[in-house]
Scaffold this motif. Structure first.
Motif, PDB file in Angstrom:
ATOM      1  N   LYS A  64       0.841  -1.184   0.000  1.00 61.04           N
ATOM      2  CA  LYS A  64       0.000   0.000   0.000  1.00 61.04           C
ATOM      3  C   LYS A  64       0.883   1.243   0.000  1.00 61.04           C
ATOM      4  O   LYS A  64       1.844   1.338   0.766  1.00 61.04           O
ATOM      5  CB  LYS A  64      -0.917  -0.009   1.227  1.00 61.04           C
ATOM      6  N   ASP A  65       0.558   2.207  -0.863  1.00 60.86           N
ATOM      7  CA  ASP A  65       1.447   3.350  -1.032  1.00 60.86           C
ATOM      8  C   ASP A  65       0.801   4.690  -0.703  1.00 60.86           C
ATOM      9  O   ASP A  65       1.355   5.744  -1.019  1.00 60.86           O
ATOM     10  CB  ASP A  65       1.985   3.391  -2.465  1.00 60.86           C
ATOM     11  N   ILE A  66      -0.366   4.677  -0.082  1.00 57.63           N
ATOM     12  CA  ILE A  66      -0.977   5.931   0.351  1.00 57.63           C
ATOM     13  C   ILE A  66      -1.748   5.702   1.646  1.00 57.63           C
ATOM     14  O   ILE A  66      -2.552   4.766   1.744  1.00 57.63           O
ATOM     15  CB  ILE A  66      -1.887   6.525  -0.756  1.00 57.63           C
ATOM     16  N   PHE A  67      -1.456   6.517   2.647  1.00 57.78           N
ATOM     17  CA  PHE A  67      -2.058   6.381   3.971  1.00 57.78           C
ATOM     18  C   PHE A  67      -2.661   7.731   4.372  1.00 57.78           C
ATOM     19  O   PHE A  67      -1.982   8.760   4.300  1.00 57.78           O
ATOM     20  CB  PHE A  67      -1.017   5.954   5.001  1.00 57.78           C
ATOM     21  N   VAL A  68      -3.911   7.719   4.778  1.00 62.80           N
ATOM     22  CA  VAL A  68      -4.632   8.954   5.104  1.00 62.80           C
ATOM     23  C   VAL A  68      -5.196   8.853   6.514  1.00 62.80           C
ATOM     24  O   VAL A  68      -5.735   7.813   6.904  1.00 62.80           O
ATOM     25  CB  VAL A  68      -5.773   9.213   4.105  1.00 62.80           C
ATOM     26  N   THR A  69      -5.070   9.942   7.271  1.00 62.14           N
ATOM     27  CA  THR A  69      -5.608  10.005   8.625  1.00 62.14           C
ATOM     28  C   THR A  69      -6.386  11.301   8.803  1.00 62.14           C
ATOM     29  O   THR A  69      -5.921  12.373   8.415  1.00 62.14           O
ATOM     30  CB  THR A  69      -4.481   9.958   9.679  1.00 62.14           C
ATOM     31  N   VAL A  70      -7.579  11.182   9.388  1.00 59.54           N
ATOM     32  CA  VAL A  70      -8.391  12.352   9.727  1.00 59.54           C
ATOM     33  C   VAL A  70      -8.388  12.506  11.244  1.00 59.54           C
ATOM     34  O   VAL A  70      -8.787  11.583  11.958  1.00 59.54           O
ATOM     35  CB  VAL A  70      -9.838  12.209   9.214  1.00 59.54           C
ATOM     36  N   ASP A  71      -7.933  13.657  11.743  1.00 59.50           N
ATOM     37  CA  ASP A  71      -7.877  13.852  13.188  1.00 59.50           C
ATOM     38  C   ASP A  71      -7.969  15.338  13.526  1.00 59.50           C
ATOM     39  O   ASP A  71      -8.272  16.167  12.671  1.00 59.50           O
ATOM     40  CB  ASP A  71      -6.594  13.232  13.773  1.00 59.50           C
ATOM     41  N   ASP A  72      -7.724  15.681  14.786  1.00 61.86           N
ATOM     42  CA  ASP A  72      -7.610  17.055  15.279  1.00 61.86           C
ATOM     43  C   ASP A  72      -8.762  17.960  14.831  1.00 61.86           C
ATOM     44  O   ASP A  72      -8.543  18.973  14.154  1.00 61.86           O
ATOM     45  CB  ASP A  72      -6.273  17.648  14.821  1.00 61.86           C
ATOM     46  N   PRO A  73     -10.006  17.639  15.189  1.00 63.06           N
ATOM     47  CA  PRO A  73     -11.117  18.535  14.836  1.00 63.06           C
ATOM     48  C   PRO A  73     -11.017  19.874  15.564  1.00 63.06           C
ATOM     49  O   PRO A  73     -10.626  19.931  16.721  1.00 63.06           O
ATOM     50  CB  PRO A  73     -12.350  17.750  15.291  1.00 63.06           C
ATOM     51  N   GLU A  74     -11.366  20.938  14.866  1.00 65.04           N
ATOM     52  CA  GLU A  74     -11.368  22.280  15.449  1.00 65.04           C
ATOM     53  C   GLU A  74     -12.670  22.984  15.097  1.00 65.04           C
ATOM     54  O   GLU A  74     -13.115  22.933  13.946  1.00 65.04           O
ATOM     55  CB  GLU A  74     -10.186  23.119  14.933  1.00 65.04           C
ATOM     56  N   SER A  75     -13.255  23.664  16.075  1.00 66.65           N
ATOM     57  CA  SER A  75     -14.492  24.404  15.848  1.00 66.65           C
ATOM     58  C   SER A  75     -14.171  25.853  15.516  1.00 66.65           C
ATOM     59  O   SER A  75     -13.256  26.446  16.087  1.00 66.65           O
ATOM     60  CB  SER A  75     -15.384  24.349  17.089  1.00 66.65           C
ATOM     61  N   TYR A  76     -14.939  26.420  14.591  1.00 66.68           N
ATOM     62  CA  TYR A  76     -14.780  27.810  14.195  1.00 66.68           C
ATOM     63  C   TYR A  76     -16.115  28.524  14.345  1.00 66.68           C
ATOM     64  O   TYR A  76     -17.156  28.000  13.938  1.00 66.68           O
ATOM     65  CB  TYR A  76     -14.300  27.915  12.738  1.00 66.68           C
TER      66      TYR A  76
END
Length: 429
Positions: A72-84
């Motif tokens: 596998k050659d692509i790794f994605v992570t969704v984290d650190d939510p911030e409210s605006y």
């Protein structure tokens, strides 16, 4: 760090121009995660694709040609939510971190911030360019006008996990992961992403495509291949079963949480009672200890249901609607092919022109059929792996929970029997 957008000539998948965009009617500004403080709220493809069905299908790399997981050659992570919070709206952004060794990326690591409507845009563009491929669903949108309290930690974390799953579904897909739209989503700064979004079809164009699709649906399909009818029947049965499981599991979680609340009140009651019952003090404290330990184990069991099984089941409930939509798009393409065939044959036009037009339309339908069949096989494999893993994890957590609770109560029971026997010996002597 923000990534730099680069041209992606090697990885863009070429598809027929007239196949893209069917049945899409998405307002790019519609971000239902956002609520307004007022009463109102403020495709990547190449039309030069060859028309030979064989050459088109050869451009697809599905399950039999997929690389092993260790390549596998692509790794994605969704984290650190911030409210605006602004004068007009309140919204949340999420950090998207990408690590890759792919040559079409000009760096090995990217970090951008995206809001929910950006994910909606990506999903719409993938569906627009590949109408008979299966794009896994996003978490549902929530209207939250005047309901600030709904932006709590549980909601944000649940959404973050769902968005993380969505991007990793795209990253694992042999076609979607190579699209320019996905690359730009992962790498572009806000300005570049906004500029790229404007390149898509306008609202009126999408409306026109939706109307044509609706008209084709009304006409119906006279000679749908049996394999697609079988797919529809499978989706209907699958949808009923997974929806029932989803509802029952959600009800079980709610009832288990209520049980936990009651269980949580029991231990202090036993402890308090032990202070006024000298002869029963030890067994009462033992009961309190057992209840506390069982509460902890049951809490972990419910967490497993809520964090693992529930989201998996619900994702595939949403997948059912996605599959129905993809099958409708395929039917629309066939209905248009049948209608245009009749219209061309009715005209007294040059026979060579008729043959050429019919050949192009037939290739378009063949492309759609083969794309759906291949992705259908891939989707079923992923679905079965996901559900089997969720079921096994749930079973393992249940076994661990019940074994530990059983051991707690058996230990308590043994201690009480030993005490009772000691008391009897003392009394008889």
């Amino acid at each position: 760090m923000s990534g730099t957008v680069v041209d992606n000539n090697a990885s863009s998948l070429s598809i027929p121009t007239d196949i893209a965009g069917h049945m899409l009617d998405l307002d790019e500004d519609d971000d239902l995660e956002v609520f307004s403080k007022n009463t109102t709220q403020g495709s990547s493809f190449n039309p030069s694709m060859q028309t030979s069905p064989g050459s088109m299908i050869n451009q697809y790399k599905f399950e039999e040609e997929e690389e092993e997981i260790d390549t596998k050659d692509i790794f994605v992570t969704v984290d650190d939510p911030e409210s605006y919070v602004t004068a007009i709206e309140t919204y949340i952004t999420y950090r998207v971190v990408t690590k890759t060794t792919r040559s079409e990326f000009d760096s090995s690591e990217f970090e951008v911030r995206r809001r929910y409507q950006d994910f909606l845009w990506l999903k719409a563009r993938l569906e627009e360019a590949h109408p008979t491929l299966i794009v896994h669903p996003l978490p549902e949108k929530f209207v939250m006008k005047g309901m600030v309290e709904r932006f709590n930690e549980n909601f944000i974390e649940t959404r973050r996990k769902a968005l993380n799953r969505f991007l990793n579904r795209i990253a694992d897909h042999p076609i979607f992961s190579s699209t320019e739209d996905f690359r730009i989503f992962l790498t572009a700064d806000i300005g570049a992403l906004t500029s790229h979004k404007k390149q898509g079809p306008g609202f009126l164009s999408r409306m026109g495509e939706s109307v044509r699709g609706l008209a084709a649906t009304v006409r119906g399909v006279r000679n749908r291949p049996e394999e697609f009818t079988a797919m529809q029947e499978y989706v209907e049965a699958f949808g009923q079963n997974i929806s029932s499981l989803d509802k029952v599991t959600q009800r079980i979680v709610r009832e288990q949480k209520e049980y936990l609340e009651d269980l949580k009140e029991c231990a202090p009651t036993y402890t308090l009672w032990s202070n006024s019952e000298e002869e029963l003090a030890e067994p009462l404290r033992g009961m309190a200890s057992c209840l506390e330990r069982c509460f902890t184990e049951t809490e972990e069991q419910v967490k497993e249901l809520n964090d693992n099984l529930n989201p998996t089941l619900h994702e595939y409930v949403l997948c059912t609607e996605t599959l129905k939509t993809v099958l409708r798009r395929r039917d629309i393409i066939q209905a248009e092919f049948e209608a245009k065939t009749e219209a061309l044959l009715a005209k007294h036009a040059d026979r060579e022109t008729i043959r050429e037009d019919l050949s192009k339309m037939e290739d378009r339908l063949e492309w759609a059929n083969n794309a759906l069949k291949s992705d259908w096989t891939r989707w079923k494999k992923v679905m079965r792996t996901d559900l089997q893993s969720a079921f096994m994890d749930t079973a393992e957590k249940n076994v661990n929970c019940y074994e530990k609770c059983l051991a707690v109560w058996e230990s308590f029971l043994l201690s009480q029997r030993t005490d009772a026997e000691g008391t009897q010996v003392s009394d008889s002597s």
